[in-house]
Scaffold this motif. Structure first.
Motif, mmCIF file in Angstrom:
data_model
loop_
_atom_site.group_PDB
_atom_site.id
_atom_site.type_symbol
_atom_site.label_atom_id
_atom_site.label_comp_id
_atom_site.label_asym_id
_atom_site.label_seq_id
_atom_site.Cartn_x
_atom_site.Cartn_y
_atom_site.Cartn_z
ATOM 1 N N SER A 79 1.176 -1.182 -0.236
ATOM 2 C CA SER A 79 -0.074 -0.039 -0.011
ATOM 3 C C SER A 79 0.588 1.260 -0.014
ATOM 4 O O SER A 79 0.370 2.175 0.765
ATOM 5 N N VAL A 80 1.726 1.506 -0.491
ATOM 6 C CA VAL A 80 2.666 2.813 -0.826
ATOM 7 C C VAL A 80 2.272 3.405 -1.899
ATOM 8 O O VAL A 80 1.818 2.915 -2.811
ATOM 9 N N PRO A 81 2.396 4.239 -1.876
ATOM 10 C CA PRO A 81 1.706 5.341 -3.167
ATOM 11 C C PRO A 81 2.901 5.241 -3.734
ATOM 12 O O PRO A 81 4.199 5.388 -4.149
ATOM 13 N N VAL A 82 2.239 5.273 -6.066
ATOM 14 C CA VAL A 82 3.322 5.635 -6.922
ATOM 15 C C VAL A 82 2.990 6.481 -7.467
ATOM 16 O O VAL A 82 1.529 6.672 -7.468
ATOM 17 N N ILE A 83 3.607 7.838 -7.687
ATOM 18 C CA ILE A 83 3.371 8.531 -8.436
ATOM 19 C C ILE A 83 4.069 8.854 -9.525
ATOM 20 O O ILE A 83 5.444 8.757 -9.385
ATOM 21 N N ALA A 84 3.456 8.655 -11.383
ATOM 22 C CA ALA A 84 3.913 8.918 -12.142
ATOM 23 C C ALA A 84 5.067 10.454 -12.929
ATOM 24 O O ALA A 84 3.190 11.553 -12.245
ATOM 25 N N TYR A 85 5.550 10.594 -12.819
ATOM 26 C CA TYR A 85 6.512 11.684 -13.226
ATOM 27 C C TYR A 85 6.699 12.346 -15.357
ATOM 28 O O TYR A 85 7.456 10.729 -15.088
ATOM 29 N N GLY A 86 6.669 13.012 -15.531
ATOM 30 C CA GLY A 86 7.801 13.266 -16.834
ATOM 31 C C GLY A 86 8.372 14.179 -17.121
ATOM 32 O O GLY A 86 9.452 13.976 -16.872
ATOM 33 N N THR A 458 -12.396 0.239 -7.512
ATOM 34 C CA THR A 458 -12.301 -0.909 -8.093
ATOM 35 C C THR A 458 -11.029 -1.191 -8.515
ATOM 36 O O THR A 458 -9.991 -2.559 -8.752
ATOM 37 N N LEU A 459 -10.306 -0.105 -9.585
ATOM 38 C CA LEU A 459 -8.683 -0.319 -10.035
ATOM 39 C C LEU A 459 -8.334 -0.382 -9.217
ATOM 40 O O LEU A 459 -6.671 -0.700 -9.598
ATOM 41 N N ASP A 460 -7.955 0.485 -8.506
ATOM 42 C CA ASP A 460 -6.680 0.658 -7.223
ATOM 43 C C ASP A 460 -7.224 0.237 -5.556
ATOM 44 O O ASP A 460 -7.605 1.288 -5.203
ATOM 45 N N PRO A 461 -7.624 -0.653 -5.583
ATOM 46 C CA PRO A 461 -8.050 -0.875 -4.336
ATOM 47 C C PRO A 461 -7.199 -0.269 -3.102
ATOM 48 O O PRO A 461 -7.959 0.153 -2.367
ATOM 49 N N ASN A 462 -6.187 -0.523 -3.181
ATOM 50 C CA ASN A 462 -5.601 0.184 -1.906
ATOM 51 C C ASN A 462 -4.767 1.379 -1.891
ATOM 52 O O ASN A 462 -4.120 1.823 -1.437
ATOM 53 N N ASN A 463 -5.746 2.229 -3.136
ATOM 54 C CA ASN A 463 -5.219 4.044 -3.093
ATOM 55 C C ASN A 463 -3.678 3.874 -3.357
ATOM 56 O O ASN A 463 -3.201 4.628 -2.595
ATOM 57 N N ILE A 464 -2.949 2.913 -4.110
ATOM 58 C CA ILE A 464 -1.735 3.428 -4.320
ATOM 59 C C ILE A 464 -1.850 4.524 -5.055
ATOM 60 O O ILE A 464 -0.473 4.932 -5.073
ATOM 61 N N LEU A 465 -2.397 4.726 -6.683
ATOM 62 C CA LEU A 465 -1.903 5.200 -7.530
ATOM 63 C C LEU A 465 -2.691 7.069 -7.826
ATOM 64 O O LEU A 465 -3.269 7.321 -7.034
ATOM 65 N N ASN A 466 -1.150 7.086 -6.953
ATOM 66 C CA ASN A 466 -1.557 8.823 -7.062
ATOM 67 C C ASN A 466 -2.665 9.290 -6.528
ATOM 68 O O ASN A 466 -3.521 10.072 -6.587
ATOM 69 N N PRO A 467 -2.598 8.585 -5.061
ATOM 70 C CA PRO A 467 -3.661 9.312 -4.019
ATOM 71 C C PRO A 467 -3.809 10.933 -3.362
ATOM 72 O O PRO A 467 -3.268 11.291 -3.774
ATOM 73 N N GLY A 468 -4.585 11.159 -3.372
ATOM 74 C CA GLY A 468 -4.630 12.519 -2.525
ATOM 75 C C GLY A 468 -4.910 13.509 -4.048
ATOM 76 O O GLY A 468 -5.581 14.619 -4.283
#
Lengths: 472, 472
Positions: A79-86, A458-468
């Protein structure tokens, strides 16, 4: 301002610890491509918004889709957040690590995998920038049309559903992506869509991911559309007695069905800022900067028709040219508007609004907004992709002044509600990020936002994708 | 064939009983607009596909979005299937009540709520047909461009992500819907999007619903885009020594960047069928039927450029005209191709394929498919929206011959895999329905289809929305 961005972080949830197993797993897999130095983390904890830096706990530099999948599978288990950066050019705080976690810097996934000019497509990795792509296409007779100003990455532009000056003719990212490769929260690699120009085969996952700001999956590759370089291009400049006349001209050009390629409004303050910044001598009055694409005949026809409409609205000094150097000079100046605006008050930051309304409401919306702006006493430029009904008020704010920040927030709030009341949107092209979350229900209604939240769960049940981001 | 459609029904799940509480609740609320007669049920249990009739248990005729919400909330509480019905013109078995349930006939929700020609939008109820809308727009200087041939309803066209002859220039339903009003499985009314031309505000629910075939929500209203009626239109006909030359011409016209409005291939058998059905005297050779929109000058310029390209490919007897009656005659004939094909073998049914491939593969895909067709011994016409890479083989099948049905299925299976291997899709515009389900994983891969299934379970946990369609 510090307290405002701090408030944003609180609303966006508490910072989660970076699980030791994740730190160890990433360090082992990525070696020197796993970085936790303060300088690198801080560089990745900001974007072009006015928010304060909010760094991630670590930065990794994947080189392949499989490496992205490895990171997500591992982060998801803990359950660690992950943020994509370009390229770091987003404008609504999309990149801030408000709950901590890992920043996935995709800038090294910058291979242009395929160019098929005859088919009109390119296959690119997410970290390819739009200028890099167009540089590669220079000899191919085609170009990638979406142009948000900044040299953003294609992945970032997918994430924010970016658009820009060419959208009036060629569409936004919504219309210019054929399919995507993406990684889900659990680390599954998915392919959305084919290379066919159209399809009715199942749910449109491509468009579900475009504009999802890295909250539903992380895009690693895109098949984008390319457009034929027009036989002829001309750029036209028209000056107007007031902003209203310029906006009416733009509206009438669109209603007339003229296939204009670019149609930008610059208010008098923007022209002042550009003259100073880019050492130009433009007439310091409201201005339309236009571009026409087509055959030699059709470009001339379009410019003549536009001039006719401009004149009927009091436009003067209408000039058009096909000289490439003149074209480049004007568009470079336009693209520097953000920085030119910032230099109106050295040391200040830009707080950018992004309302977009139906064309028939644009003149009224801009007029009311300018009256409001005058009353507020804030310094700002107004410019816009007026062929789409989208305009930006770039407020130049002293970062140490709580009062100016509050005035800007209040002004933006009135603007957003004005736009929504006219059938428009709080964000035409910058996305929701941290800053527009509170307007989402006003714009879409609670039932629709509830559906969006259900999709996210549904697609991110642990809320890790760029949460907030997008919602709390 | 009976056994084949029976097999489809089995795969699509077992028939569920119509809960007495649902029957009573609907009967009370809808009175004479709740119908259970065999004739009406059978009429609603079929579409234009070759499948056998599979009637629903009841048909209701709602008049408002709120009535649709009432039906869904009630049906959801009792897990009763609900199938939306418009004009009955779908082609892949989308309307068959394979698990029983209630048919929601939206044809009485046929009000055009608003036309704003200056803005370029119309607000319509789901039951409005495309011809009805264009009739209403006749004096407004604008038109609704999506043209699937049949006089489908806008709701049905949203559901199947329909397209047709104009898509090469103006796009499919994907590009021509600005926002939707829809009802979720639980009976919540949602509004997706605004009237702004673009937005980055949250997930794209509009595109999630477009093409979802009534399996995620039921669309009750749409804001659609209108296009300015061009100053001039011309239609052109070119005849070719073989199909390959015609397809190459179409590909080159697209690569050249000519903004052609329609570009239809008709093979020699299609021309034979049209001559018989519509009493025409077209040269019985492969043909391109094209249309150009623009100013007088640009239309002439486009037609000349197209003629040049056609000639280089051996095209002959290239003729173009701006006469409206000639234009109408040719396009009416083209739209009758489906029925003209059926009459090649009276008493037979049409089994239509719908592959769509990248433009650069189209000539090869059509050539291989025609070789395969010759070898199969089946009777068929080949025609296509070749500017999009989409073509239909319309197989004329004896409904009593199990052998012909099997030959057709095997032919289609080979065609689909050929198209997918070329980077294409099993369905360019007809949708998945019952008939393309087994190709979905081959096209998208299992992980992407798993995501689609997860979305379906989230938005329709009791599987009441058109169950058995798109997936099992």
């Amino acid at each position: 301002m510090a307290s405002t961005s701090a408030a944003g972080a609180v609303v966006a949830g508490v910072r989660r610890p970076l699980a030791p197993a994740v730190a160890a797993g990433l360090s082992e897999r990525f070696a020197e491509r796993y970085v936790t130095s303060t300088a690198v983390r801080e560089h990745h904890g900001r974007d072009e918004s006015a928010f304060d830096v909010t760094p991630p706990d670590a930065v990794v530099y994947p080189l392949t889709t499989e490496e992205v999948a490895f990171v997500l599978a591992l982060a998801n288990r803990h359950s660690v957040p992950v943020i994509a950066y370009g390229a770091g050019s987003s404008l609504e705080g999309q990149l801030l690590a408000v709950q901590g976690g890992v920043c996935l810097d995709l800038s090294r996934m910058n291979n242009i995998l395929e160019v098929d000019a005859a088919e009109g497509i390119a296959v690119v990795e997410a970290g390819v920038t739009r200028k890099q792509l167009n540089e590669r296409l220079r000899q191919e007779g085609v170009f990638f049309s979406v142009d948000p100003g900044a040299d953003a990455t294609i992945g970032g532009m997918v994430a924010t559903r970016a658009s820009g000056t060419n959208a009036v003719r060629y569409g936004t990212m919504r219309e210019n992506v054929l399919s995507l490769t993406a990684v889900t929260a659990s680390g599954e690699i998915i392919h959305t869509g084919t290379r066919a120009r159209k399809s009715s085969a199942g749910y449109d996952l491509t468009h579900l991911l475009i504009g999802s700001e890295g909250t539903l999956a992380i895009v690693t590759e895109a098949v984008v559309k390319l457009r034929p370089v027009p036989e002829a291009s001309s750029v036209a400049v028209g000056h107007f007695p007031d902003v209203d006349a310029a906006v009416r001209t733009a509206s009438e050009i669109i209603q007339f069905g003229l296939p204009i390629a670019r149609c930008e409004l610059l208010d008098e303050m923007t022209v002042v800022a550009l003259n100073r910044h880019s050492k130009l001598t433009l007439l310091e009055r409201p201005m339309l900067l236009m571009e026409f694409h087509g055959s030699e005949t059709s470009v001339a026809e379009q410019a003549t028709a536009a001039e006719e409409i401009a004149k009927q609205n009091g436009g003067e000094d209408f000039r058009w040219t096909q000289l490439p150097e003149e074209r480049t000079k004007l568009w470079s100046a336009r693209h520097n508007a953000y920085f030119a605006t910032m230099q109106l008050r050295p040391g200040c930051r830009v707080f950018s609004t992004d309302a977009c309304v139906p064309m028939s409401k644009l003149a009224q919306c801009i007029a009311e907004t300018r009256t409001d702006l005058s009353a507020s006493g804030l310094t700002a430029t107004v410019l816009g992709h007026v062929g789409d009904g989208n305009f930006h008020v770039s407020l130049v704010i002293d970062p140490t002044s709580q009062k100016e920040w509050q005035l800007a927030e209040a002004f933006n709030e009135r603007l957003v509600h004005r736009a929504i009341a006219m059938g428009g949107t709080c964000t035409g092209e910058h996305g929701v990020g941290l800053h527009k979350k509170r307007f989402l229900e006003a714009e879409h209604g609670k039932p629709a936002v509830d559906v969006m939240r259900a999709l996210k769960r549904t697609l991110d049940p642990n809320n890790i994708l760029n949460p907030g981001k997008i919602f709390d």
